[in-house]
Design a protein around this motif. Structure first.
Motif, PDB file in Angstrom:
ATOM      1  N   PHE A   1       2.219   2.070   3.603  1.00 45.01           N
ATOM      2  CA  PHE A   1       1.476   2.702   4.522  1.00 45.01           C
ATOM      3  C   PHE A   1       0.186   2.638   4.691  1.00 45.01           C
ATOM      4  O   PHE A   1      -0.772   3.673   4.214  1.00 45.01           O
ATOM      5  CB  PHE A   1       1.959   4.161   3.947  1.00 45.01           C
ATOM      6  N   PRO A   2      -0.472   1.828   5.254  1.00 47.14           N
ATOM      7  CA  PRO A   2      -1.580   1.116   5.081  1.00 47.14           C
ATOM      8  C   PRO A   2      -2.415   2.105   6.380  1.00 47.14           C
ATOM      9  O   PRO A   2      -1.571   2.623   7.201  1.00 47.14           O
ATOM     10  CB  PRO A   2      -1.697  -0.268   5.667  1.00 47.14           C
ATOM     11  N   PRO A   3      -3.645   2.288   6.137  1.00 52.56           N
ATOM     12  CA  PRO A   3      -4.539   1.923   5.189  1.00 52.56           C
ATOM     13  C   PRO A   3      -4.419   2.561   3.815  1.00 52.56           C
ATOM     14  O   PRO A   3      -5.259   2.219   2.872  1.00 52.56           O
ATOM     15  CB  PRO A   3      -5.946   1.945   5.843  1.00 52.56           C
ATOM     16  N   TYR A   4      -3.771   3.705   3.638  1.00 54.53           N
ATOM     17  CA  TYR A   4      -3.943   4.637   2.543  1.00 54.53           C
ATOM     18  C   TYR A   4      -3.277   4.118   1.180  1.00 54.53           C
ATOM     19  O   TYR A   4      -3.423   4.230   0.293  1.00 54.53           O
ATOM     20  CB  TYR A   4      -3.356   5.941   3.019  1.00 54.53           C
ATOM     21  N   ASP A   5      -1.782   3.284   1.448  1.00 53.83           N
ATOM     22  CA  ASP A   5      -1.098   2.933   0.615  1.00 53.83           C
ATOM     23  C   ASP A   5      -0.453   1.564   1.103  1.00 53.83           C
ATOM     24  O   ASP A   5       0.786   1.634   1.589  1.00 53.83           O
ATOM     25  CB  ASP A   5      -0.005   3.891   0.020  1.00 53.83           C
ATOM     26  N   PRO A   6      -1.124   0.523   0.919  1.00 54.76           N
ATOM     27  CA  PRO A   6      -0.610  -0.750   1.734  1.00 54.76           C
ATOM     28  C   PRO A   6       0.430  -1.305   0.985  1.00 54.76           C
ATOM     29  O   PRO A   6       1.256  -2.304   1.644  1.00 54.76           O
ATOM     30  CB  PRO A   6      -1.822  -1.644   1.695  1.00 54.76           C
ATOM     31  N   ASN A   7       0.884  -1.171  -0.303  1.00 55.31           N
ATOM     32  CA  ASN A   7       1.908  -1.489  -1.006  1.00 55.31           C
ATOM     33  C   ASN A   7       3.301  -0.675  -0.723  1.00 55.31           C
ATOM     34  O   ASN A   7       3.017   0.542  -0.549  1.00 55.31           O
ATOM     35  CB  ASN A   7       1.534  -1.626  -2.466  1.00 55.31           C
ATOM     36  N   ALA A   8       4.229  -1.492  -1.011  1.00 55.32           N
ATOM     37  CA  ALA A   8       5.555  -0.807  -1.145  1.00 55.32           C
ATOM     38  C   ALA A   8       5.713   0.157  -1.770  1.00 55.32           C
ATOM     39  O   ALA A   8       4.920   0.105  -3.116  1.00 55.32           O
ATOM     40  CB  ALA A   8       6.737  -1.945  -1.093  1.00 55.32           C
TER      41      ALA A   8
ATOM     42  N   PHE B   1       6.940   3.524  -8.283  1.00 54.39           N
ATOM     43  CA  PHE B   1       6.666   2.201  -8.270  1.00 54.39           C
ATOM     44  C   PHE B   1       5.823   1.732  -7.298  1.00 54.39           C
ATOM     45  O   PHE B   1       6.318   2.102  -5.973  1.00 54.39           O
ATOM     46  CB  PHE B   1       7.936   1.157  -8.641  1.00 54.39           C
ATOM     47  N   THR B   2       5.111   0.712  -7.601  1.00 50.96           N
ATOM     48  CA  THR B   2       4.366   0.056  -6.147  1.00 50.96           C
ATOM     49  C   THR B   2       4.896  -1.237  -6.343  1.00 50.96           C
ATOM     50  O   THR B   2       4.897  -2.047  -7.372  1.00 50.96           O
ATOM     51  CB  THR B   2       2.996   0.067  -6.147  1.00 50.96           C
ATOM     52  N   GLY B   3       5.014  -1.915  -5.068  1.00 48.16           N
ATOM     53  CA  GLY B   3       5.465  -3.209  -4.959  1.00 48.16           C
ATOM     54  C   GLY B   3       4.859  -3.929  -4.106  1.00 48.16           C
ATOM     55  O   GLY B   3       3.612  -3.802  -3.974  1.00 48.16           O
TER      56      GLY B   3
ATOM     57  N   PRO C   1       2.815  -5.797  -1.163  1.00 47.29           N
ATOM     58  CA  PRO C   1       2.109  -5.348   0.206  1.00 47.29           C
ATOM     59  C   PRO C   1       2.831  -5.450   1.440  1.00 47.29           C
ATOM     60  O   PRO C   1       3.556  -6.337   1.636  1.00 47.29           O
ATOM     61  CB  PRO C   1       0.631  -6.066   0.061  1.00 47.29           C
ATOM     62  N   VAL C   2       2.374  -4.860   2.547  1.00 40.43           N
ATOM     63  CA  VAL C   2       2.811  -4.945   3.721  1.00 40.43           C
ATOM     64  C   VAL C   2       2.438  -6.361   4.421  1.00 40.43           C
ATOM     65  O   VAL C   2       1.288  -6.797   3.933  1.00 40.43           O
ATOM     66  CB  VAL C   2       2.436  -3.881   4.676  1.00 40.43           C
ATOM     67  N   GLU C   3       3.255  -6.809   5.038  1.00 40.99           N
ATOM     68  CA  GLU C   3       2.997  -8.140   5.551  1.00 40.99           C
ATOM     69  C   GLU C   3       2.272  -7.897   6.963  1.00 40.99           C
ATOM     70  O   GLU C   3       3.196  -7.166   7.902  1.00 40.99           O
ATOM     71  CB  GLU C   3       4.285  -9.179   5.648  1.00 40.99           C
ATOM     72  N   VAL C   4       1.366  -8.535   7.332  1.00 48.09           N
ATOM     73  CA  VAL C   4       0.468  -8.218   8.468  1.00 48.09           C
ATOM     74  C   VAL C   4       0.848  -9.381   9.518  1.00 48.09           C
ATOM     75  O   VAL C   4       0.829 -10.649   9.264  1.00 48.09           O
ATOM     76  CB  VAL C   4      -0.962  -8.357   8.217  1.00 48.09           C
ATOM     77  N   THR C   5       1.653  -9.166  10.597  1.00 54.16           N
ATOM     78  CA  THR C   5       1.894 -10.153  11.621  1.00 54.16           C
ATOM     79  C   THR C   5       0.685 -10.657  12.207  1.00 54.16           C
ATOM     80  O   THR C   5      -0.254 -10.094  12.211  1.00 54.16           O
ATOM     81  CB  THR C   5       2.827  -9.357  12.559  1.00 54.16           C
ATOM     82  N   GLU C   6       1.130 -11.721  12.968  1.00 57.72           N
ATOM     83  CA  GLU C   6       0.063 -12.513  13.751  1.00 57.72           C
ATOM     84  C   GLU C   6      -0.718 -11.433  14.951  1.00 57.72           C
ATOM     85  O   GLU C   6      -1.850 -11.280  15.257  1.00 57.72           O
ATOM     86  CB  GLU C   6       0.230 -13.835  14.255  1.00 57.72           C
TER      87      GLU C   6
END
Length: 242
Positions: free
Chosen positions: A174-181, A223-225, A227-232
């Protein structure tokens, strides 16, 4: 640690919406917007990978019978868990946990009682400074629940202990607040303390005058996993840094 249950989530959201009281609308006016229903993808978007315990949002509580009159409750405040999660193949997920027994807290202990519990008659923390749990199998029991079998090591003895686990939800980030799963679970189980050699204070057979053999426990954890993958596309749409 198992596949997300989107149909259940949508059904629950619809039920909540149906049961909620309708907003008061002045005569002659029509409500301008439909009820807000949470995005199921946000709540159930588990991502495969290694997840680490979010210690700010985790608790480990246990209870044992006291004299047949009440459940005596305690809590360990320092523990760590690593979760290898595969939503597409939940049976391949696995978990490892360690507990620091010296982190025990109990409600309003009499003077010296906490030290007694950490001593050789009970937890014997000087000789055994760690408890450990390692899963062996994961079996789904419903789209949101599973039975996790594993081995618990305590006071130098290792025995099977099972957990009944409920998947609370997840998102991929949930970027930018929580970028990790992030994923959340509730687990509960029970064990026989005498199986691990902890027999002090057990009631005589046929009596409840002591501290019960069965120990029940409950775990709630986030749990944190990965990070979100940023697409091109997302990268190219981002404003350039001057």
């Amino acid at each position: 640690m198992f596949a997300p249950a989107r149909p259940l989530f949508l059904a629950a959201a619809a039920l909540l919406a149906a049961c909620s009281p309708a907003p008061e609308v002045p005569a002659g006016e029509i409500a301008a917007s439909a009820p807000v229903i949470p995005d199921p993808a946000l709540a159930n978007g588990a991502r495969a990978g290694t997840y680490m315990l979010d210690k700010y949002h985790a608790s480990l509580v246990f209870a044992a019978d006291h004299l047949g009159f009440s459940n005596y409750v305690g809590q360990f405040t320092r523990f760590d868990v690593t979760l290898h999660l595969d939503p597409d193949a939940p049976q391949d997920s696995r978990v490892t946990a360690t507990i620091d027994p010296t982190s025990l807290i109990i409600p309003t202990p009499p003077e010296g009682f906490l030290e007694e519990l950490l001593g050789p008659q009970w937890l014997n923390t000087e000789t055994f400074p760690e408890m450990r749990y390692e899963s062996t199998t994961v079996t789904l029991t419903s789209p949101k629940t599973a039975k996790v079998d594993g081995t618990f090591t305590f006071l130098g003895a290792s025995h099977p202990v099972s957990l009944d686990v409920t998947f609370n939800g997840a998102y991929e980030g949930f970027p930018p607040y929580d970028p990790n799963a992030r994923a959340g679970f509730h687990a509960e189980g029970r064990l026989s303390r005498s199986a691990f050699g902890l027999t002090y204070g057990l009631p005589p057979e046929g009596s409840t005058m002591g501290v019960g053999d069965e120990v029940k426990f409950w775990i709630d954890a986030e749990f944190t996993g990965p990070p979100v993958e940023v697409t091109e596309t997302e990268t190219s749409d981002s404003p350039e840094t001057p």
